[in-house]
Scaffold this active site. Structure first.
Site, PDB file in Angstrom:
ATOM      1  N   TYR A  50       0.831  -1.203   0.000  1.00  0.00           N
ATOM      2  CA  TYR A  50       0.000   0.000   0.000  1.00  0.00           C
ATOM      3  C   TYR A  50       0.864   1.251   0.000  1.00  0.00           C
ATOM      4  CZ  TYR A  50      -3.735   3.142   1.679  1.00  0.00           C
ATOM      5  OH  TYR A  50      -4.635   4.158   1.829  1.00  0.00           O
ATOM      6  N   LYS A  82       0.987   4.036  -2.973  1.00  0.00           N
ATOM      7  CA  LYS A  82       0.629   5.426  -2.701  1.00  0.00           C
ATOM      8  C   LYS A  82       1.785   6.374  -2.998  1.00  0.00           C
ATOM      9  CE  LYS A  82      -3.647   4.877  -1.537  1.00  0.00           C
ATOM     10  NZ  LYS A  82      -4.688   5.295  -2.509  1.00  0.00           N
TER      11      LYS A  82
END
Length: 312
Positions: free
Chosen positions: A174, A178
């Protein structure tokens, strides 16, 4: 008095629930016609009754309030389906003006335990999903600009995360995705500026179905709006999508709980020059080892202080 987004059209991905839903509703409230994207097909609710699906439910909510909206249930991480999403907005509303990339999933695990599929799926949905829609929206704006002989109206709002800024030990997939989205955003901002298009990224903090485990230990207040409510994030998205934000491009903003923080770009903290043609091991040891030894223990490139930001 006209609304700030009146006459404009928008696509919001992952908009069937949570942040995306709040953002789609806010854009519609400000006057935009909205394509509500959320992956999945109509099914049945908990009682066994037929359900239109979250994307159509949000679109229906917008229409019930007097706005214009339709649903799209395709997978934005699939290149042809992302194209179809952008083409749907253009076909229905004549053009696309605003793209809000929000769709995402979590597959949390420590890096030493993470499966290949857990890495690939998160990178695919977040990073490739952002690229796919951006690619087709960008081509649309470039084509319009060439036809018009000048700049056109275009806004991209991408969704990054504090997990990228601060580092998140249990979310290597993640955090990487991002961080990649921020790189995509700044590149896109430079590439599309001459066409009149801006691209910015936000790092929102909100209690949604995707983050319910992350914020499980934080109780909701008995009265007033939850500091982690998606409704704290949506107004910033509406603003960045509006004409008033024309001068904001390639920026990163943290938003939650009635607070917006502007994140400064990285700056060079120190610079060392070799005293000969190139560095040797011993010279680097003499320069870098004491430099890093003087820093606080455990300090990394990650900006953990952002996790302490709150409305003051």
């Amino acid at each position: 008095m006209s609304l700030p987004l009146e006459g404009l059209s928008a696509v919001v991905t992952g908009a069937g629930r949570g942040l995306g839903r709040a953002e789609a509703l806010e854009l519609a409230r400000l006057g935009a016609a909205v394509v509500v994207n959320d992956y999945g097909r109509p099914g049945r609710d908990g009682s066994g009754e037929a359900s239109a699906g979250p994307a159509e439910e949000v679109a229906a909510e917008i229409r019930a309030g007097g706005g214009r909206a339709l649903a799209h249930t395709g997978d934005v991480a699939d290149f042809p389906q992302a194209r179809a999403l952008v083409e749907l907005a253009i076909g229905e509303f004549g053009k696309l003006d605003i793209l809000v990339n929000n769709a995402g999933i979590l597959r949390d695990r420590m890096v030493f335990s993470m499966a290949e599929e857990e890495w690939d799926s998160v990178i695919r949905v977040h990073l490739k999903g952002h690229f796919n829609t951006t690619r087709f929206a960008a081509a649309h704006w470039r084509e319009r600009s060439k036809a018009a002989g000048g700049p056109v109206y275009g806004r991209i709002v991408n969704t990054s995360s504090e997990a990228f800024l601060a580092g998140s030990a249990g979310q290597p997939n993640y955090a990487a995705a991002k961080g990649g989205i921020v790189g995509l955003t700044t590149s896109t901002a430079l590439a599309l500026a001459k066409y009149g298009v801006t691209a910015n990224a936000i790092c929102p903090r909100a209690r949604t179905r995707m983050t319910e485990d992350v914020f499980a230990g934080l109780e909701r207040p008995d009265e007033g709006l939850d500091p982690l409510a998606p409704e704290h994030v949506a107004p910033l998205v509406g603003y960045l999508a509006a004409p008033a934000a024309a001068g904001i491009n390639g920026q990163l903003l943290v938003v939650h709980g009635g607070m917006v923080a502007i994140v400064e770009r990285p700056r060079v903290a120190a610079k060392f020059d070799s005293k000969q043609e190139t560095f040797t091991y011993d010279e680097l040891d003499a320069l870098l080892t004491p430099h890093y030894a003087a820093l606080p223990t455990g300090e990394t490139f990650g900006a953990v202080e952002v996790l302490g930001l709150k409305r003051g």
